[in-house]
Every structure is written in structure tokens, then in C-alpha cells.
Write a protein that holds these residues in place. Structure first.
Motif, PDB file in Angstrom:
ATOM      1  N   HIS A  98       0.800  -1.253   0.028  1.00 15.18           N
ATOM      2  CA  HIS A  98      -0.030   0.203  -0.025  1.00 15.18           C
ATOM      3  C   HIS A  98       0.608   1.209   0.059  1.00 15.18           C
ATOM      4  CE1 HIS A  98      -3.172  -2.768   0.740  1.00 15.18           C
ATOM      5  NE2 HIS A  98      -4.030  -1.685   0.612  1.00 15.18           N
ATOM      6  N   TYR A  99       1.865   1.422   0.703  1.00 12.72           N
ATOM      7  CA  TYR A  99       2.631   2.607   1.125  1.00 12.72           C
ATOM      8  C   TYR A  99       3.592   2.757  -0.248  1.00 12.72           C
ATOM      9  CZ  TYR A  99       0.603   3.614   5.065  1.00 12.72           C
ATOM     10  OH  TYR A  99      -0.551   4.115   6.026  1.00 12.72           O
ATOM     11  N   GLY A 100       3.990   1.425  -1.013  1.00 18.52           N
ATOM     12  CA  GLY A 100       4.860   1.887  -2.155  1.00 18.52           C
ATOM     13  C   GLY A 100       4.202   1.899  -3.190  1.00 18.52           C
ATOM     14  N   SER A 101       2.855   1.687  -3.270  1.00 18.46           N
ATOM     15  CA  SER A 101       1.874   2.171  -4.644  1.00 18.46           C
ATOM     16  C   SER A 101       1.539   3.536  -4.183  1.00 18.46           C
ATOM     17  CB  SER A 101       0.711   1.146  -4.646  1.00 18.46           C
ATOM     18  OG  SER A 101       0.039   1.618  -5.795  1.00 18.46           O
ATOM     19  N   VAL A 102       0.555   4.237  -5.173  1.00 16.60           N
ATOM     20  CA  VAL A 102       0.281   5.491  -5.038  1.00 16.60           C
ATOM     21  C   VAL A 102      -1.130   5.609  -5.033  1.00 16.60           C
ATOM     22  CG1 VAL A 102       2.476   6.470  -6.053  1.00 16.60           C
ATOM     23  CG2 VAL A 102       0.472   5.380  -7.371  1.00 16.60           C
ATOM     24  N   SER A 103      -1.625   6.741  -4.786  1.00 15.47           N
ATOM     25  CA  SER A 103      -3.160   7.142  -4.666  1.00 15.47           C
ATOM     26  C   SER A 103      -3.583   8.176  -5.886  1.00 15.47           C
ATOM     27  CB  SER A 103      -3.510   7.854  -3.157  1.00 15.47           C
ATOM     28  OG  SER A 103      -4.673   8.550  -3.335  1.00 15.47           O
ATOM     29  N   ILE A 264       4.687  13.777  -3.280  1.00 12.73           N
ATOM     30  CA  ILE A 264       3.236  13.385  -2.905  1.00 12.73           C
ATOM     31  C   ILE A 264       3.121  12.050  -3.459  1.00 12.73           C
ATOM     32  CG2 ILE A 264       0.900  13.942  -3.557  1.00 12.73           C
ATOM     33  CD1 ILE A 264       2.122  16.887  -3.400  1.00 12.73           C
ATOM     34  N   LEU A 265       3.598  11.776  -4.583  1.00 13.21           N
ATOM     35  CA  LEU A 265       3.276  10.203  -5.000  1.00 13.21           C
ATOM     36  C   LEU A 265       3.860   9.240  -4.222  1.00 13.21           C
ATOM     37  CD1 LEU A 265       3.406  10.623  -9.011  1.00 13.21           C
ATOM     38  CD2 LEU A 265       1.374  10.007  -7.400  1.00 13.21           C
ATOM     39  N   ALA A 266       5.307   9.597  -3.677  1.00 12.97           N
ATOM     40  CA  ALA A 266       5.801   8.654  -2.894  1.00 12.97           C
ATOM     41  C   ALA A 266       5.099   8.646  -1.532  1.00 12.97           C
ATOM     42  CB  ALA A 266       7.168   9.211  -2.780  1.00 12.97           C
ATOM     43  N   ALA A 267       4.601   9.721  -0.966  1.00 15.13           N
ATOM     44  CA  ALA A 267       4.163   9.820   0.242  1.00 15.13           C
ATOM     45  C   ALA A 267       2.521   9.273   0.404  1.00 15.13           C
ATOM     46  CB  ALA A 267       3.930  11.199   0.803  1.00 15.13           C
ATOM     47  N   SER A 268       2.042   9.042  -0.699  1.00 17.53           N
ATOM     48  CA  SER A 268       0.778   8.649  -0.803  1.00 17.53           C
ATOM     49  C   SER A 268       0.654   6.979  -0.768  1.00 17.53           C
ATOM     50  CB  SER A 268      -0.066   9.000  -2.152  1.00 17.53           C
ATOM     51  OG  SER A 268       0.343   8.258  -3.199  1.00 17.53           O
ATOM     52  N   ALA A 269      -0.494   6.552  -0.178  1.00 20.51           N
ATOM     53  CA  ALA A 269      -0.669   5.167  -0.037  1.00 20.51           C
ATOM     54  C   ALA A 269      -1.809   4.731  -0.921  1.00 20.51           C
ATOM     55  CB  ALA A 269      -0.889   4.702   1.429  1.00 20.51           C
TER      56      ALA A 269
HETATM   57 NA    NA Z   1       3.643   5.796  -2.042  1.00 20.51          NA
END
Ligand code: NA
Ligand SMILES: Nc1ncnc2c1ncn2[C@@H]1O[C@H](COP(=O)(O)O)[C@@H](O)[C@H]1O
Ligand SMILES: Nc1ncnc2c1ncn2[C@@H]1O[C@H](COP(=O)(O)O)[C@@H](O)[C@H]1O
Ligand SMILES: Nc1ncnc2c1ncn2[C@@H]1O[C@H](COP(=O)(O)O)[C@@H](O)[C@H]1O
Ligand code: NA
Ligand code: NA
Lengths: 318, 100, 318, 100, 100, 318
Positions: A98-103, A264-269
Motif C-alpha cells: 500500500h505505501y509503495g503504491s500510489v493514490s 506526494i506520489l511517494a508519500a501517498s498510499a
Molecule cells: Na507511495
């Protein structure tokens, strides 16, 4: 401040409150799905159009940076969840995925934020969004499979099957597809569809965030179990990932706005592709951990505090 | 009216398993099936929105021997990891040839 | 006249005709729900925005007037339904609940009407809409419970439970919530979302009224039973309530446009909150009475004749 | 394959009673349930759109004793005022422990 | 608790036959029915979207005699041309008067 | 060329590709239904408005031409399917019904095409669309019934029942109804609803075509059976029908743009009204023939090649 008081953020807050008050307000499932389709088509189409009217910027290096981010983030997320969070390998892998992927919705909110403040970014950003969706999920699932003891019974779905399904998952198809369509149909095509895909975008996002708030609000009570770790993880990791993303973005030659978006992409889950994949490939993991931390902790944090914070961080780093 | 006794096998599982299950039961000899979108709650919590995933209910009317094949397949392949439930009831049908 | 020929009113008429002809035209339930959510968000948001840009007018007295209206209207509606209509106490209470409560769609049609004729009203009107939804329903249910004979078995749901559910019902949450959001996010927020919530408003209302017409058309045949009373009740009571509402509105210091809206609110009959509450709290009442009179008599009357009539009445009273 | 006999209790009721009914059956011992959105017609007329209210069908697989508790609860609390119907059928399940 | 045995008749058919079927079963003595929107696959292929048409499942609880009437009506009028399936199971209900 | 690269056509192509790749992208059924309703309301309303602001052109003769087209097209389609295609009478009748009837979405795509190239047509065209929907279906069903041998069991539904259902079918009701509403409510009414029914039209069409592409892509594999005949039939017949339609349109006094639209209507194959009617009245026919040729052959052909081709043919004929 303006960001906190935008209809988008407030609408998410209203949804959370309504859910806590046990309101009967509920979006029909098909409205949720329709809004999701709309957002991804709109993001893709606009990105493609922007690419078609500006000289094509250097895309290879940022692309590699994005892939690198989504390949390494799941590694330490898994490790931390196992060691510090004391999760079993299934739940650790789900968190890592989840945290490696993006929202896509956090990304949409970031677009709305930049649009309001007239900050610009490279048009290929939706492409990075698309590319960052999948690798982390695969890596996380791979991690569990590697670490399994021999005798254990294992789920029915082979890894290459999962990869195939992810590649043609609706997120990838819509983002990549409409990025191409927007690029090919150019200014003329954009003019034809922008009254649907551009002008009402923030309004649609407001509605979507109302629904997201409702769901997040209902999930909050799941935080009773392991809440402390999940809250800390769900706030600190995004900040770290954002910093890393912005810094890598700068190295990769992105503009300040573009690097902020990469951060933000990196930070998003993720809470579309990753949960769907985990239900199939990691059925042993418990959604009240991965869905709750992604949706009820990280998403609101990014929306209300993260996005402006990461922009500030970008202005410091640049 | 000639009525024949057959088995109605009902499977409730995560939406994402739908195609896999459909393929399995077709391979094992079911001539058709009916699928409904349902919500549910059980040992693994609530499954009641697109966010948390939804369930499908797959119903298939089959002869006893196919019924046995289906439930043992599901018991072996899905029970260990997935939240799937299966139950069987007796039904009577007209035109039993349709289901064989 | 222009009002009768507006796409909104004609679309409702088309729906009624199609239903009488037994057309297979049917809106998916989730479209109906989505349009309802849209209308309430749009009404609330626009009202809040208007409040944020005009000096805050006196709101307390109009608010009290609105509450007074929705407290007294159910009393005589109950009495008339019992005495003249010869209904049992459950059905009388259900009618009282419906006519004391209000209709967000009639309100929307009134907004569209005033917008077309450039009549203005106070921005807090959606607040009155929200506040008038609930009291009548509670009072009507209370009336039945008071008058029950001791031995009777009674429904499972206590009154305070019902109050709680009404307060967090989707109508209240969306109207009050977006009134607040519109107010807080102000002009800047409104600009971001008005392409979705303002410009297409009348078009969405046209679609919604098509569906309302379809349902009303199907209900008309239910008027065979007690039709004479229900038609008379469903036309005369609104006129009386409108007159009372306009007059009270004037006393409370509202503008002419605002008073007309208050009259329309008083005249309108609920068909979202009240039916839902009656299904739970008055299951003994028959929907072919309360829903039919509200939806197939009062609503079309208000839409086609009432709204212009009440504006005329307002111009006489002012 | 070890099959056990259990009861499938099906309740059809107004959507607005859903949460109440879910709470009741959980309290009375059901370990899970499955809910479908349905339309219907009966003594109290048509229930087939969001305007007139819709029905839910709640299905729960339970041991006999829980089945008895559920139907007597519904008979006492809901039958007097509400348009609710309940019916019971026999089903066979694998893993009966899942339902106890 | 007084339970009575009745028949549950389940009909699965194309959406477009819904009203016809509803009228028939009401005429033949059913006091009510419950309808779900379902998807399905069978001899006539997949029926799983608005484009290809969807199925409805009509369930009605009736006394034996009405059950017989319904299935013979469907066998005669619908089986020759339409893709319709019908099956019958035993159920127990409270308040059997509601269904007669 | 521009037409091939429009977002509409590309979006259809994306849908087909996604379906071939077995993507999980799927539109909720209620979204499909909602978009269908939107398109028909928008087409009708705009046509009606245009009629209200231009001097009423001669409509009787074009109307007769349209009826003639939909009366004769099914005859030779039936004959060809029987003789050349070797289909039984049920499947031949179903094909005849589909190719004699018309497609509202092909019509919408033609409107978008003309709008982009600033070609104009008569405002009553949606009326022709409505009038051409039904006759062919009736004639085709009639053909089977005439040719049935005496002893055969026959479907339960009498022809007049089918006529009645078609006349009040949602296509007819929405098109004719909103044509009337648009006409009656005129310029003023149009202004009120055009932000919903005009501006986002092409965007909505883009979304709809994505879904159409998904379905068409899934159907392609059905072409294994009798594919050669169906492909030839599904491409050659439309070209012939278009030529006939344009020529008749010219004779009937239509403008060049109007005649092109009439040609496109003649060339288009139904996939809303006709399949629905066939499921009821020709249940013996196999959807993998009629739906596949209409949706997976003729529709994409008309969309990508037909529409520009027929305009070229019109410029030659005129
Ligand atoms: Na991410
Ligand atoms: N006792 C039960 N009766 C009916 N449905 C059940 C029952 N238990 C579980 N289910 C269904 O099966 C799904 C998975 O169950 P579980 O594995 O217990 O979480 C649930 O979401 C329900 O839809
Ligand atoms: N005989 C029946 N068979 C199946 N479902 C029924 C039957 N009677 C009633 N129902 C269902 O129960 C709901 C309430 O029934 P009633 O109380 O008869 O109005 C109806 O809307 C139907 O969904
Ligand atoms: N064996 C079966 N079990 C359950 N449902 C079936 C079965 N066969 C057919 N159906 C249902 O009945 C519909 C029509 O079946 P068919 O006539 O075989 O195409 C299918 O779309 C399914 O919904
Ligand atoms: Na009122
Ligand atoms: Na045609």
C-alpha cells in the motif's frame, strides 16, 4: 491555510464527521465507481493534452526515479512492519504494497492545490502515477512468497497472473490510455472534452472526497488494534517518502512543482489497486490494518497537512 | 410434470474470486450458474462497499456427482486462504437434462 | 406562464405521461440517489457561499418562524385527516409528518424560478430548509404514540432513536454541512466548484424531475382509494400553508423573495425524509396514502401552479 | 468430505430495518450473514424503488437452536407492526465450525 | 412457534419477461414475490450486462397447489421459446396464512 | 483523419483494446443506463431548441423518406441473411431488425463530427432518429411470423403488444418528448439547461464510447462463428444504406449535412431498441449473431470510417 479551507478538504472532513455520527448518508457503489473512472480519465486526458502542447521534456530520468522509489519503499516498509510493528509477513507485505503504491485521489488533490496556487508541473506526471502503481505491489507479494516455509499451503494465484492483472487493471488502462488519447488528439481534442473533464474536476473531487471521508470515518474505529503503530507509521513514513521523492525529483531534473508531485506520489498510499490485489494475493492479511492505515490515517494526513507541507519542503530543497 | 432432484450449490466469496470460481465450476461439470452481488459479514469482518470489497453469491444447480467435485475443489483450493463459504440444498427441477 | 413552459416543469410532465403510458423508461436507483445528493450539496454550497459574501442578515427570527411553522402545521393536518379524512391515527400522523416537513426538490425548483426572474432571497434559506425537515416528523410520530390505548403492541423504535436518526439523516448532514463548507470556503471555494454545482444545476433538476414525474405517474392510480380527500387536502393545505409562511416571513423581516421561499417550504410536502421515517416509525401507515398525496398531488401542484401562485401571493402581501 | 446439516434462515424486510435485524441476529448467535438488495410485492404493496423503499434479504446459516431464537425474536418484535417475512430451509455445509 | 411447510419456487429469466412472469404468478395464486437482479451463464450464453440483457430471479413462497400451477404454466408457455429455469425447494414459514 | 484522432473514436479503441487484454475495467450498469438517458435527452432537447429558433423547414417529405428507408431495409437484409448467410428465419429476422433500425450513439457521433467541422443540418433530425427506430423491428418480426409453418409453437407475445411496447420504449419517449420540450421551452429554456446538455456532450460521448468499446471488444470473439458473412454484411450493407439514404435525403429536399445524417441513420444498426425487442419477440435468435455484428462490426466501422466516408459520399452526390 487556504488549502485547509478548500471545499475539497472540508468535504472530506464532513464525511468523516457524518460517519462518526452514524449518519445514513451513503454513496451508491456505482456512483463511487463512476467518480473513480471520471477522475482517472480526467487526469490522464489533461496530462496527455499538456504533453502535446509543450515541448516534450526529458522523461526517462524522472521515470526511472519513480520506478526506483516504488521499488525501494516497500522494502523498508516491510522490514519496519515486521520488526517494529510485529506484524506477520502477510500483513507486513500488505502494508508495504500500500505505501509503495500510489493514490490517484491524493494526486488529484495535489493537482487542484497547484492549480489554485498557479504552480506548474510537467505534463507527464499522470504517467508517473501510472508507473508507480504496480511495482511495489509485486515486490511486496514477492517478499512474502520468498519468506514462506516450505510446507505451508499457499494461495491459488501465481505471481505472473497477478502481474498480468495489475498491468491491465483499470487504473493503468485509464491513466495510460487517456494519456495517449490526450496526447494524440491534442489541443483540438482537449477543447472538445474539457467542459466535462476539466471545468467540473474540482467539484467532482469534492464529491469523491465526501465519500472517501465517510469510509475513512467508519474505519477509524478499527484503529483500536495496533493503532499506535499504524498512526505513527501512517504519518511518519509519508513525510520521509515525500522528502526522498522531492530530492530524487530534483536530481532527475524535474521542476519544483513536478518534484513536489513526485514527493506526494511517494508519500501517498494506495487504496484502489493495492487493496484489490491484496484481497486476491494476500487473503491472509487483515484489511483492518492495511486499509485503515492507508485510508483513515495517511490519506487525511496527506490531504490536509501533507500536500502543503511537502510543497514547503520542496521550496526548501529547491 | 416430471420433477427431478438435483443439488443447488451456493458459494459466497470475494468478488475478485468470481472468475476463478466460475471457471472451476464450469470445468467440473456445471452447465450454468447464476451470480448475485451481495454484501456480508462474517469472521473476516464486513464486506459491504467497493472500498472494502464486496461478495458475490454464485448458485449452480448440478447433479450429485458434480456437486461433490465442486465442494471438494473449493475445500482444497480456497478454504486454506480465502474467506469462502459453501452450502448445499436439495431442489427439484423440470427438464433435468438442462443441468446435466 | 414561462414557468409552466420551463424544461423543468415540462420534464416532470413528460415523466408523468410516460408512466401513464406504461413506458419502460426507468432511472437506475443509484442515479436517483446520486441526483439527490447532488441537489442537496449544490443547494447547501451555494447558500453558504452567498452568506459568506453578503453582510450576515438577521437570521434568528426567520429561524424561529420556520420552526414554528413546522411545529404547528402537523397539528391541524393530523386533526383534519382524522376528522374529515376519517383516517386512523397512523395514517393521519404520516400525512401530518409529510406536510409539516419540506421538499428539497420543490425548494430547488423555487430557486430555479427566482433565478430565471432575477428575484433574490437571503442566503440562509437552505438552512431553513434543513431546520424544517425534522420537527414535524417528530411531532407527528409523538401524536400517535400519545393517543395510543394502553394494551396495544407498539413498534420497536423509541422516539429518541428516531430523533437521532433524523438529525444525522443525509438531508440534514448535506444541507447543514455544505452550508458551512460554502460559508467557510467563501468566494474562492465557490469559484472552484461552481462549474459543477452551479452551472448545470437546472439541467440536473430537469433530469431529476423526469424521474419524479415517472414515479408520480405510477402513483396516480393509487388515488382511487380516498382520492377525493387526498386531492383536496394536497392542494388546499399547501395554499393555506404558503399564505401563512409568506405572512410569517414578512413579520420575521425576510425580503419578499425570501418570504416567498418560506411560503413554498411551508407548502411543500416531504418525500425523502418523511417517508423514510414513517417506514420505520409508523409501519402501520399505508404508503399509498402519504406518498401518493405528497408526490402525485402536492408536488406537481406546487411545481406547476404553486410556485408562481405563491410569488403572486407574496407580491400582494408585501 | 464431512457435511453437516444446518438451518438457513432468510429474512425479507424493509431496507430501513436492516441494521436492527443485523444486530439482533448477531446477538442471538449468528456468526455471519449475507445481505442482498431485492425488490418485492406482497400484502403491503410494491416495494421496488428508492421512492417507495426497497427490501433487503438477509440470509444466515445457523445451528437449530440459534434458528429458533431468531425466528421467535422476529415473530415477537417485528411481525406485529412490520412487513417482514421469514423462512427456513435445510442446508448442508462443509466446516460447520465456521457457523457455530 | 408454529412452522408450516410450503414451497419456494425460484424462476430465473430474462429481465424483459419480468412483468409477464409477475402477472402470471399473481394470477395463479401467489400472494407475493421477491425479485433480485442477477447475472448468469447457461446454454444460451452469458447474460451479464445491460447490453446483452440481464436476468431476474423471482422467488415466491406458495402452497403446493399453487406451485404446481406455476411450474406447469411456465413449462407450457415459456420453456418452448425462452431461456427460463425454475426450481423448487422446501421451506418452513411462520404465519402460513400470509402465503395462502 | 481528425475524425479518427478525436477523443471519441480513440476512446472506443481504448475500450476494445482493454477488453481484448481482459482488463477488469467495467462500467457499472447504472452508469451505462445513465449515460444513455443523458445522450437521448441531450439530442432531443437540442434538436427541439434548434427547431424553435429557425423557420420550420419542410419536414413531411424527409419524414416519409425516413419511414420508407426503415421499411425497405429490413426486407433485403432478411432475404440476404436467409439466402447468402444461410441463417434460419429467427436469426435472419433479428439481423433485419437491427440493420433497419437506428443507433442513437452513431447519430451522436455524427453530430459531434459535424459540430467540429461546422457542418449544419436540420433541427428535426432527432425526430427522424426517433421515427426510424421502430418500423424495421416490427416488419422483421412480422416477416418471421408470416413465414412460420402452422404446427409450430410460437412465442407468447402478440405483435400489437410489441408495437405498443416499442412506441412507449425509452428511446421514443426521451427523443420525442425532449424534442417537444426543447421546442416549447425555446431559447430561454435552452439557456437554462445547455450547461448540462450541450457543453459536456462530447465528453459524455467519450465516456460512453469507452464502455461501448469494452463491450464490442468482448464480443469480437463471438465472430468465430459465421464471422465472414457477418463482417461482410456488417460493412457492405451500411455503405449501401448510406448511399441510399443520402440520395433519398437529397430528393426529399434536405441540406447536404442533413442528407449525410439521414445516410448515417440508414447505415447505423440498432443496439438498444432492437436487441431488447428481439429478446422478447425473437427469443429463438442468437444474440451472438445480431448483437455481435451490430456492435462489434458495424458500429466501429461507422464510427471510425463510415461517418467521414458518408460525408464524402454526400459531397459527391450533392
Ligand atoms: Na507511495
Ligand atoms: N453464518 C453465515 N451465514 C450466511 N453467510 C455467511 C455466514 N458466515 C459468513 N457468511 C458470508 O461469507 C462471507 C465470508 O465469511 P467469513 O469467512 O466468515 O468472513 C461473509 O462476508 C458473508 O457474506
Ligand atoms: N409469498 C411470498 N413469496 C416471496 N416473497 C414474499 C411473499 N410475500 C411477501 N414477500 C416479500 O416480503 C415483502 C413484504 O411482504 P408483505 O408483508 O406481504 O407486503 C414483499 O415486499 C416481498 O419482498
Ligand atoms: N445449472 C444452472 N444453475 C444455476 N443457474 C443456471 C443454470 N443454468 C442456467 N442458469 C441460469 O438460467 C439462465 C438461462 O439459462 P440457459 O437457458 O441455460 O441459458 C442463465 O443465464 C443462468 O442465470
Ligand atoms: Na411543509
Ligand atoms: Na439502419
Amino acid at each position: 491555510m487556504t488549502s485547509l479551507l478548500s471545499p475539497m478538504v472540508l468535504s472530506f472532513g464532513l464525511g468523516m464527521i457524518a460517519a462518526r455520527l452514524r449518519s445514513d448518508l451513503k454513496f451508491p457503489d456505482s456512483l463511487y465507481t463512476s467518480l473513480t473512472i471520471y477522475l482517472m480519465v480526467a487526469i490522464g486526458m489533461k496530462g496527455g493534452y499538456k504533453l502535446s502542447v509543450t515541448p516534450l521534456p526529458e522523461i526517462i530520468v524522472p521515470l526511472l526515479a519513480a520506478i526506483a522509489l516504488s521499488a525501494v519503499i516497500p522494502l523498508w516498509c516491510y522490514w519496519l512492519s515486521r520488526r517494529v510493528g510485529k506484524f506477520d509477513r502477510y500483513n507486513a507485505a500488505a502494508l508495504a504494497a500500500h505505501y509503495g503504491s500510489v493514490s490517484a485521489v491524493t494526486f488529484s488533490a495535489a493537482l487542484a492545490f497547484q492549480d489554485t496556487l498557479n504552480i506548474s508541473h510537467e505534463g507527464f506526471m499522470p504517467g508517473l502515477l501510472a508507473i508507480m502503481e504496480i511495482p511495489a505491489i509485486l515486490i511486496a507479494i514477492g517478499l512474502t512468497r520468498m519468506s514462506r516455509s516450505n510446507g505451508e499451503s499457499e494461495s491459488v494465484v501465481p505471481l505472473r497472473e497477478i502481474l498480468k492483472e495489475l498491468l491491465v487493471g483499470k487504473g493503468s488502462v485509464l491513466l495510460v490510455g487517456f494519456l495517449a488519447i490526450g496526447f494524440v488528439s491534442g489541443h483540438h481534442g482537449w477543447e472538445q472534452v474539457s467542459p466535462l473533464f476539466d471545468m467540473p474536476f474540482k467539484g467532482v473531487l469534492t464529491l469523491f472526497l465526501l465519500e472517501a471521508g465517510l469510509v475513512a470515518g467508519r474505519k477509524i474505529s478499527d484503529l483500536k488494534q495496533r493503532g499506535f503503530f499504524l498512526i505513527a507509521f501512517g504519518i511518519l513514513m509519508p513525510i520521509a517518502h515525500a522528502a526522498l521523492g522531492i530530492w530524487l525529483g530534483k536530481l532527475a531534473g524535474l521542476s519544483q512543482g513536478g518534484a513536489a508531485i513526485l514527493g506526494i506520489l511517494a508519500a501517498s498510499a494506495s487504496y484502489i489497486a493495492a487493496p484489490a490485489a491484496c484481497r486476491v494475493a494476500l487473503p491472509e492479511a487483515n484489511p483492518s490494518y492495511y486499509l485503515t492505515s492507508s485510508l483513515a490515517v495517511t490519506f487525511p494526513f496527506n490531504l490536509a497537512i501533507g500536500i502543503p507541507l511537502y510543497h514547503y519542503m520542496a521550496s526548501v530543497i529547491f | 410434470m416430471q420433477l427431478s432432484k438435483l443439488k443447488l450449490v451456493t458459494i459466497i466469496a470475494d468478488d475478485s474470486l468470481r472468475h476463478l470460481l466460475e471457471e472451476h465450476i464450469t470445468e467440473l461439470g456445471a452447465k450454468g450458474y447464476t451470480v448475485s452481488h451481495v454484501e456480508g459479514k462474517g469472521k473476516t469482518g464486513s464486506r459491504d462497499s467497493a472500498w472494502s470489497g464486496e461478495n458475490v453469491k454464485i448458485e449452480t444447480i448440478v447433479p450429485d456427482v458434480v456437486c461433490d467435485r465442486i465442494i471438494s475443489k473449493i475445500a482444497n483450493q480456497f478454504f486454506p486462504s480465502y474467506a469462502v463459504i459453501v452450502y448445499i440444498s436439495d431442489v427439484e427441477v423440470l427438464r433435468s437434462t438442462h443441468f446435466r
